[in-house]
Every structure is written in C-alpha cells, then in structure tokens.
Design a protein around this motif. Structure first.
Motif, PDB file in Angstrom:
ATOM      1  N   GLU A  94       0.831  -1.209   0.000  1.00 12.66           N
ATOM      2  CA  GLU A  94       0.000   0.000   0.000  1.00 12.66           C
ATOM      3  C   GLU A  94       0.867   1.261   0.000  1.00 12.66           C
ATOM      4  OE1 GLU A  94      -3.538   2.006   2.687  1.00 12.66           O
ATOM      5  OE2 GLU A  94      -3.031  -0.104   2.972  1.00 12.66           O
ATOM      6  N   LEU A 127       0.958   4.105  -2.885  1.00  9.68           N
ATOM      7  CA  LEU A 127       0.705   5.524  -2.618  1.00  9.68           C
ATOM      8  C   LEU A 127       1.871   6.401  -3.071  1.00  9.68           C
ATOM      9  CD1 LEU A 127      -0.988   5.311   0.875  1.00  9.68           C
ATOM     10  CD2 LEU A 127      -2.063   5.971  -1.266  1.00  9.68           C
ATOM     11  N   ILE A 177      -3.584   8.027  -4.590  1.00  6.29           N
ATOM     12  CA  ILE A 177      -3.973   9.047  -3.606  1.00  6.29           C
ATOM     13  C   ILE A 177      -5.378   9.556  -3.923  1.00  6.29           C
ATOM     14  CG2 ILE A 177      -3.443  11.340  -2.719  1.00  6.29           C
ATOM     15  CD1 ILE A 177      -0.484  10.676  -3.264  1.00  6.29           C
ATOM     16  N   ARG A 180      -7.953   6.991  -2.889  1.00  7.02           N
ATOM     17  CA  ARG A 180      -8.155   7.029  -1.432  1.00  7.02           C
ATOM     18  C   ARG A 180      -9.046   8.212  -1.049  1.00  7.02           C
ATOM     19  NH1 ARG A 180      -6.725   3.582   2.739  1.00  7.02           N
ATOM     20  NH2 ARG A 180      -4.508   3.441   2.882  1.00  7.02           N
TER      21      ARG A 180
END
Length: 90
Positions: free
Chosen positions: A56, A60, A67, A70
């Motif tokens: 993860e 990212l 991003i 998310r």
C-alpha cells in the motif's frame, strides 16, 4: 559394596528426576517448543500484514492515482467537472 550400589541408585534417581522434572527437562523443552511454534505462526501472520502495508505504501508513493482513489473512497472527493449522484435505497 552394598553402599556403593546404594549411592549409584541414588545418583541415577537424581539424574532421572532432573531429566523429567528439573530445569532443562523434557517437559520444559516441550513447553518451549510449543511456545516457539505459536510465536512463529503469529510472526507469519504479522509478516503477511506487513507485506500488505508495504504494498500500500509503494502504491501511494508511485503515483497520484492511488492518492486520488483514497480521497474519493474515504473523503468523498469530487473532481472539477464531475457530477455527484447519491442513490438511496427505499
């Protein structure tokens, strides 16, 4: 000669007691082996969790797409020019 045999028997009995019930005995070794097996299983589970977290983090760091995804999922991000629709089940 009888006292020599008596001393030998006592020594053998003392060694047997230590072998089965004292420090470093079979019972203690078996207990430690069980503890080690339990700890190894827990370490394996934590290793899998760490790998997921590392993946993860790499995701990212690799780009803005992760991003943005998310932010959309967790924060309800709506980009410019998009229309938000909320569908409510009856």
């Amino acid at each position: 000669m009888k006292w020599l045999w008596a001393v030998m028997v006592v020594l053998v009995l003392l060694l047997q007691v230590r072998l089965w019930a004292g420090e470093g005995s079979f019972a203690q070794v078996w207990s430690l082996e069980d503890t080690i097996a339990t700890q190894r299983a827990e370490n394996a589970e934590l290793g899998v969790r760490n790998e997921r977290l590392y993946a993860e983090v790499r995701n990212l760091r690799s780009g803005e797409g992760a991003i943005e995804e998310r932010a959309r999922i967790n924060l309800g991000l709506i980009a410019e020019g998009e229309t938000f629709f909320l569908v409510v089940d009856p």
